[in-house]
Every structure is written in structure tokens, then in C-alpha cells.
Design a protein around this motif. Structure first.
Motif, PDB file in Angstrom:
ATOM      1  N   SER A   1       0.835  -1.192   0.000  1.00 45.87           N
ATOM      2  CA  SER A   1       0.000   0.000   0.000  1.00 45.87           C
ATOM      3  C   SER A   1       0.870   1.242   0.000  1.00 45.87           C
ATOM      4  O   SER A   1       1.919   1.286   0.642  1.00 45.87           O
ATOM      5  CB  SER A   1      -0.918  -0.003   1.229  1.00 45.87           C
ATOM      6  N   THR A   2       0.457   2.252  -0.741  1.00 43.42           N
ATOM      7  CA  THR A   2       1.147   3.532  -0.795  1.00 43.42           C
ATOM      8  C   THR A   2       0.145   4.636  -0.520  1.00 43.42           C
ATOM      9  O   THR A   2      -0.975   4.622  -1.043  1.00 43.42           O
ATOM     10  CB  THR A   2       1.788   3.758  -2.170  1.00 43.42           C
ATOM     11  N   SER A   3       0.547   5.583   0.325  1.00 40.24           N
ATOM     12  CA  SER A   3      -0.340   6.693   0.672  1.00 40.24           C
ATOM     13  C   SER A   3       0.322   8.009   0.277  1.00 40.24           C
ATOM     14  O   SER A   3       1.554   8.131   0.268  1.00 40.24           O
ATOM     15  CB  SER A   3      -0.634   6.683   2.172  1.00 40.24           C
ATOM     16  N   TYR A   4      -0.488   9.008  -0.024  1.00 45.24           N
ATOM     17  CA  TYR A   4       0.018  10.308  -0.463  1.00 45.24           C
ATOM     18  C   TYR A   4      -0.322  11.416   0.535  1.00 45.24           C
ATOM     19  O   TYR A   4      -0.761  12.489   0.163  1.00 45.24           O
ATOM     20  CB  TYR A   4      -0.504  10.633  -1.870  1.00 45.24           C
ATOM     21  N   GLY A   5      -0.095  11.115   1.799  1.00 48.36           N
ATOM     22  CA  GLY A   5      -0.224  12.132   2.841  1.00 48.36           C
ATOM     23  C   GLY A   5      -1.598  12.177   3.473  1.00 48.36           C
ATOM     24  O   GLY A   5      -2.478  11.338   3.221  1.00 48.36           O
ATOM     25  N   ALA A   6      -1.778  13.190   4.303  1.00 48.92           N
ATOM     26  CA  ALA A   6      -3.029  13.345   5.035  1.00 48.92           C
ATOM     27  C   ALA A   6      -4.174  13.675   4.088  1.00 48.92           C
ATOM     28  O   ALA A   6      -3.978  14.265   3.027  1.00 48.92           O
ATOM     29  CB  ALA A   6      -2.881  14.453   6.075  1.00 48.92           C
TER      30      ALA A   6
ATOM     31  N   CYS B   1      -6.160  11.474   2.561  1.00 49.00           N
ATOM     32  CA  CYS B   1      -6.486  10.465   1.550  1.00 49.00           C
ATOM     33  C   CYS B   1      -7.845   9.841   1.868  1.00 49.00           C
ATOM     34  O   CYS B   1      -8.110   9.446   3.005  1.00 49.00           O
ATOM     35  CB  CYS B   1      -5.406   9.388   1.501  1.00 49.00           C
ATOM     36  N   ASP B   2      -8.708   9.749   0.868  1.00 51.77           N
ATOM     37  CA  ASP B   2     -10.079   9.297   1.120  1.00 51.77           C
ATOM     38  C   ASP B   2     -10.570   8.285   0.090  1.00 51.77           C
ATOM     39  O   ASP B   2     -11.761   8.043  -0.019  1.00 51.77           O
ATOM     40  CB  ASP B   2     -11.029  10.498   1.150  1.00 51.77           C
ATOM     41  N   PHE B   3      -9.648   7.700  -0.669  1.00 59.63           N
ATOM     42  CA  PHE B   3     -10.065   6.741  -1.676  1.00 59.63           C
ATOM     43  C   PHE B   3      -8.907   5.798  -1.950  1.00 59.63           C
ATOM     44  O   PHE B   3      -7.737   6.155  -1.774  1.00 59.63           O
ATOM     45  CB  PHE B   3     -10.464   7.468  -2.966  1.00 59.63           C
ATOM     46  N   ILE B   4      -9.227   4.598  -2.378  1.00 61.66           N
ATOM     47  CA  ILE B   4      -8.203   3.606  -2.723  1.00 61.66           C
ATOM     48  C   ILE B   4      -8.322   3.251  -4.201  1.00 61.66           C
ATOM     49  O   ILE B   4      -9.414   2.976  -4.696  1.00 61.66           O
ATOM     50  CB  ILE B   4      -8.328   2.327  -1.871  1.00 61.66           C
ATOM     51  N   ILE B   5      -7.188   3.279  -4.872  1.00 64.41           N
ATOM     52  CA  ILE B   5      -7.102   2.792  -6.248  1.00 64.41           C
ATOM     53  C   ILE B   5      -6.110   1.638  -6.258  1.00 64.41           C
ATOM     54  O   ILE B   5      -5.056   1.708  -5.628  1.00 64.41           O
ATOM     55  CB  ILE B   5      -6.657   3.910  -7.213  1.00 64.41           C
ATOM     56  N   ARG B   6      -6.465   0.588  -6.970  1.00 66.62           N
ATOM     57  CA  ARG B   6      -5.628  -0.615  -6.978  1.00 66.62           C
ATOM     58  C   ARG B   6      -5.071  -0.841  -8.375  1.00 66.62           C
ATOM     59  O   ARG B   6      -5.789  -0.787  -9.367  1.00 66.62           O
ATOM     60  CB  ARG B   6      -6.452  -1.825  -6.531  1.00 66.62           C
TER      61      ARG B   6
ATOM     62  N   ARG C   1      -3.607   4.850  -1.649  1.00 64.00           N
ATOM     63  CA  ARG C   1      -4.540   5.728  -0.940  1.00 64.00           C
ATOM     64  C   ARG C   1      -4.333   7.152  -1.445  1.00 64.00           C
ATOM     65  O   ARG C   1      -3.258   7.721  -1.274  1.00 64.00           O
ATOM     66  CB  ARG C   1      -4.310   5.639   0.569  1.00 64.00           C
ATOM     67  N   VAL C   2      -5.369   7.674  -2.072  1.00 60.28           N
ATOM     68  CA  VAL C   2      -5.253   8.951  -2.766  1.00 60.28           C
ATOM     69  C   VAL C   2      -6.299   9.941  -2.258  1.00 60.28           C
ATOM     70  O   VAL C   2      -7.247   9.569  -1.564  1.00 60.28           O
ATOM     71  CB  VAL C   2      -5.439   8.755  -4.293  1.00 60.28           C
ATOM     72  N   ARG C   3      -6.090  11.184  -2.650  1.00 58.09           N
ATOM     73  CA  ARG C   3      -7.073  12.227  -2.374  1.00 58.09           C
ATOM     74  C   ARG C   3      -7.908  12.442  -3.626  1.00 58.09           C
ATOM     75  O   ARG C   3      -7.378  12.807  -4.682  1.00 58.09           O
ATOM     76  CB  ARG C   3      -6.386  13.530  -1.969  1.00 58.09           C
ATOM     77  N   ARG C   4      -9.182  12.228  -3.507  1.00 60.17           N
ATOM     78  CA  ARG C   4     -10.057  12.362  -4.659  1.00 60.17           C
ATOM     79  C   ARG C   4     -10.020  13.773  -5.231  1.00 60.17           C
ATOM     80  O   ARG C   4     -10.064  13.950  -6.452  1.00 60.17           O
ATOM     81  CB  ARG C   4     -11.492  11.997  -4.269  1.00 60.17           C
ATOM     82  N   ASP C   5      -9.923  14.774  -4.369  1.00 62.39           N
ATOM     83  CA  ASP C   5      -9.944  16.149  -4.879  1.00 62.39           C
ATOM     84  C   ASP C   5      -8.734  16.431  -5.769  1.00 62.39           C
ATOM     85  O   ASP C   5      -8.839  17.154  -6.768  1.00 62.39           O
ATOM     86  CB  ASP C   5     -10.032  17.160  -3.736  1.00 62.39           C
ATOM     87  N   CYS C   6      -7.575  15.854  -5.428  1.00 62.06           N
ATOM     88  CA  CYS C   6      -6.382  16.054  -6.252  1.00 62.06           C
ATOM     89  C   CYS C   6      -6.542  15.393  -7.614  1.00 62.06           C
ATOM     90  O   CYS C   6      -6.172  15.968  -8.654  1.00 62.06           O
ATOM     91  CB  CYS C   6      -5.153  15.496  -5.551  1.00 62.06           C
TER      92      CYS C   6
ATOM     93  N   GLY D   1     -13.105  -2.002   3.923  1.00 55.58           N
ATOM     94  CA  GLY D   1     -13.589  -1.323   5.117  1.00 55.58           C
ATOM     95  C   GLY D   1     -14.607  -0.273   4.702  1.00 55.58           C
ATOM     96  O   GLY D   1     -15.583  -0.570   4.030  1.00 55.58           O
ATOM     97  N   ASP D   2     -14.304   0.963   5.076  1.00 59.88           N
ATOM     98  CA  ASP D   2     -15.197   2.066   4.709  1.00 59.88           C
ATOM     99  C   ASP D   2     -14.715   2.819   3.469  1.00 59.88           C
ATOM    100  O   ASP D   2     -15.281   3.855   3.116  1.00 59.88           O
ATOM    101  CB  ASP D   2     -15.293   3.060   5.881  1.00 59.88           C
ATOM    102  N   ASP D   3     -13.657   2.320   2.854  1.00 57.37           N
ATOM    103  CA  ASP D   3     -13.066   3.029   1.704  1.00 57.37           C
ATOM    104  C   ASP D   3     -13.559   2.452   0.393  1.00 57.37           C
ATOM    105  O   ASP D   3     -13.576   1.236   0.200  1.00 57.37           O
ATOM    106  CB  ASP D   3     -11.532   2.923   1.736  1.00 57.37           C
ATOM    107  N   GLN D   4     -13.944   3.321  -0.521  1.00 54.36           N
ATOM    108  CA  GLN D   4     -14.233   2.883  -1.872  1.00 54.36           C
ATOM    109  C   GLN D   4     -12.916   2.600  -2.578  1.00 54.36           C
ATOM    110  O   GLN D   4     -11.903   3.192  -2.265  1.00 54.36           O
ATOM    111  CB  GLN D   4     -15.001   3.972  -2.617  1.00 54.36           C
ATOM    112  N   ALA D   5     -12.957   1.703  -3.530  1.00 57.37           N
ATOM    113  CA  ALA D   5     -11.740   1.370  -4.275  1.00 57.37           C
ATOM    114  C   ALA D   5     -12.061   1.242  -5.746  1.00 57.37           C
ATOM    115  O   ALA D   5     -13.167   0.865  -6.133  1.00 57.37           O
ATOM    116  CB  ALA D   5     -11.132   0.081  -3.752  1.00 57.37           C
ATOM    117  N   LEU D   6     -11.076   1.549  -6.568  1.00 53.46           N
ATOM    118  CA  LEU D   6     -11.233   1.498  -8.006  1.00 53.46           C
ATOM    119  C   LEU D   6     -10.052   0.739  -8.585  1.00 53.46           C
ATOM    120  O   LEU D   6      -8.900   1.016  -8.259  1.00 53.46           O
ATOM    121  CB  LEU D   6     -11.263   2.926  -8.559  1.00 53.46           C
ATOM    122  N   ASP D   7     -10.334  -0.244  -9.432  1.00 52.74           N
ATOM    123  CA  ASP D   7      -9.282  -1.020 -10.081  1.00 52.74           C
ATOM    124  C   ASP D   7      -8.913  -0.389 -11.419  1.00 52.74           C
ATOM    125  O   ASP D   7      -9.783  -0.062 -12.233  1.00 52.74           O
ATOM    126  CB  ASP D   7      -9.749  -2.465 -10.328  1.00 52.74           C
ATOM    127  N   LEU D   8      -7.592  -0.258 -11.652  1.00 51.31           N
ATOM    128  CA  LEU D   8      -7.092   0.248 -12.919  1.00 51.31           C
ATOM    129  C   LEU D   8      -6.150  -0.776 -13.539  1.00 51.31           C
ATOM    130  O   LEU D   8      -5.571  -1.606 -12.836  1.00 51.31           O
ATOM    131  CB  LEU D   8      -6.354   1.580 -12.722  1.00 51.31           C
TER     132      LEU D   8
END
Length: 303
Positions: free
Chosen positions: A4-9, A11-16, A24-29, A54-61
Motif C-alpha cells: 500500500s502507498t499513501s500520499y499524505g493526510a 487520503c479518502d479513496f483507494i485505487i488498486r 490511498r489517494v485524495r479524490r480532490d487532487c 472497510g469504509d473506503d471505496q476502491a477502483l481497479d485500474l
């Protein structure tokens, strides 16, 4: 567990990625920088969810993790646009030959291999115009150090001004010295042909300037005692240099050999200095970029 990789505080979405890495990304960005991601997230609201952690939506690319990481880093923390030194641009456009065009090493620019990947991703994910302009500014920064690749990329992207800038650094070596693999970076025959036209025009124009330059123009500065000998030296050297001209030849520098043979006469030496200066000035006026070519210019015909 997948990596898993996160891009800072925030982050509200997961892309796989296709190889299983979770980002873990920020949707607004992502929405701010990419039309494709805006459309993707619109599909996820309010009822469509491709996966759930969990409570996070995820999108497969379908991209591998290394490419997604590069893209997401760019979208979350885009660099500043590269600002070229205007002095370098002016100097490069005024000198007579490639050998004296200043090569600018873009230390703060995005490395070209990374940049080429980002530009490909930018097209696929429809990045915003400000982000595209940022990438293009960094591409232009590599014009003097990787001119052939920059010229090819710029032609493919329709960036005529960047292609023209790169062409100025393609006066040397002769185009025949590039391998077929190297030339393949130029996407169209027309773009390659324009480089051929540029070289052809410069060689003809430089030869015309050189042949027409006299060491004692209209008798000005003529040395009564040595004029014939000095003129013979100058004309002999002109014939040699004229036969060896390439698009990047510094004709004045090549003619400077005459000066070394005139040390015994101050008058002749002074006249030679003036003639070399005038030759350098005139050669500096010869076009050196593909955008300066007249539309009707063709190989084998002077413009």
C-alpha cells in the motif's frame, strides 16, 4: 496483504493497480487534475462501487503500480513549471554556429525518461491544461541536451515552438550520422524533411556569405605592401573552408587561421580582424530553426 502507498493526510479513496498495489489517494487532487478521474468518480456516486475495503471505496485500474505511483505523485504534488533563462535563449538565437550555442543542463527539470512516461499518461488520463503546460515547459528544458528526442516528442504533440527550439540544437552532427533507431523518434517524414531543409539552407547560405566576404572590402584597410599576398591567403582559405562547410560550421573560426599568418604586418592583421568580425556577424544572421524556413523552401533550390 497487498502493498500500500499513501500520499499524505486527507487520503479518502483507494485505487488498486493491476499488480495488486493499493494507492490511498485524495479524490480532490485526482479530480482537479484529470478529466478521466472526474468521470470515474462520477460513476462511483452515489450507487456504483467497484470494490470495498472497510469504509473506503476502491477502483481497479489496468496500469502497473510503477506508472500509477508516478502519476499520483504528479497529481498530488505537481512541480512548478520550468522557467528558462531568457539570456540563454537570446544568446543561442544570435550566435553564428552550433558550436557556440550554449548547452543548458536543466538540473531542476523532470528527467526526460520520467517526463516521456508522464506525457503518455497525461494523454491517457486527460490531464488538465495547467498540468500539461507544466509538463511541456519541462520538455522544452531538455532541448539543448536531448534535441532529437525533444524534437520528436514535440512534433508528435503538436508543440511547434518547442520543436523549433530543439531544431536549433540539431545543426550538429550531420543528420546522416544518426542511426535509423535514433531517427525513429521523429514521427513524420515531413518533420524529418524540415531538418534536412534547414541543414541544406544553412550550408548554401553560409557558403554564399563566406565566398562574398573580402579581406579588403572596397579597398578599405588595404595594405599597399602586402595586399596581394594577404588577399591570396584569404581567398585560398575561403576555398578550403567553403568545401568543408556543414550546417554547424563556424566559418569565422575556420577562417581565423589566416590571422596567424599575418603577425608580421599590423595593417593586414587589423584588416583580417575586421573581416572575421564582419563574417561572424553575417553568418549569425543565417536562419537556424525550422520555423524560420519559408514554406516554399526545398532541397536543391535556394530560398
Amino acid at each position: 496483504m497487498p502493498s500500500s502507498t499513501s500520499y499524505g493526510a486527507g487520503c479518502d479513496f483507494i485505487i488498486r493497480s493491476i499488480d495488486g498495489t493499493q494507492f490511498r489517494v485524495r479524490r480532490d487532487c485526482l479530480e482537479a487534475g484529470s478529466q478521466v478521474f472526474r468521470d470515474m468518480f462520477a460513476c462511483c456516486e452515489p450507487d456504483f462501487v467497484t470494490d470495498m475495503y472497510g469504509d473506503d471505496q476502491a477502483l481497479d485500474l489496468t496500469e502497473p503500480s510503477v506508472l500509477l505511483d508516478l502519476l499520483f505523485r504528479f497529481l498530488h504534488s505537481p512541480p512548478e513549471s520550468y522557467v528558462a533563462d531568457e539570456t540563454d535563449e537570446e544568446d543561442a538565437d544570435s550566435v553564428a554556429s552550433f558550436t557556440r550555442i550554449r548547452v543548458v543542463f536543466p538540473g531542476s527539470a523532470i528527467p526526460l525518461p520520467v517526463l516521456s512516461v508522464l506525457i503518455t499518461l497525461a494523454d491517457k488520463y486527460a490531464l488538465s491544461q495547467p498540468l500539461l503546460q507544466c509538463l511541456y515547459s519541462h520538455l522544452a528544458a531538455h532541448a539543448s541536451t536531448s534535441p532529437l528526442r525533444v524534437y520528436g516528442y514535440a512534433i508528435g504533440l503538436g508543440l511547434d515552438s518547442i520543436a523549433a527550439k530543439a531544431s536549433m540544437y540539431l545543426l550538429h552532427p550531420p543528420l546522416s550520422e544518426y542511426s535509423p533507431e535514433e531517427v525513429k523518434v521523429i514521427p513524420t517524414a515531413d518533420a524529418y524533411h524540415r531538418l534536412l531543409l534547414l541543414h541544406d539552407h544553412r550550408i548554401k547560405a553560409l557558403r554564399e556569405v563566406l565566398i562574398g566576404e573580402s579581406i579588403f572590402p572596397h579597398g578599405y584597410g588595404q595594405c599597399v605592401k602586402h595586399s596581394q599576398t594577404t588577399t591570396a591567403l584569404w581567398e585560398q582559405r575561403k576555398r578550403v573552408v567553403a568545401q568543408q562547410l556543414q550546417a554547424a560550421t563556424d566559418a569565422a573560426a575556420e577562417m581565423a587561421e589566416v590571422q596567424t599568418k599575418l603577425d608580421a604586418c599590423q595593417t593586414c592583421s587589423k584588416a583580417c580582424t575586421a573581416a572575421l568580425s564582419m563574417l561572424d556577424y553575417k553568418c549569425g544572421k543565417v536562419l537556424k530553426r525550422v520555423d524560420q524556413l519559408a514554406p516554399e523552401v526545398s532541397i536543391g533550390r535556394s530560398s
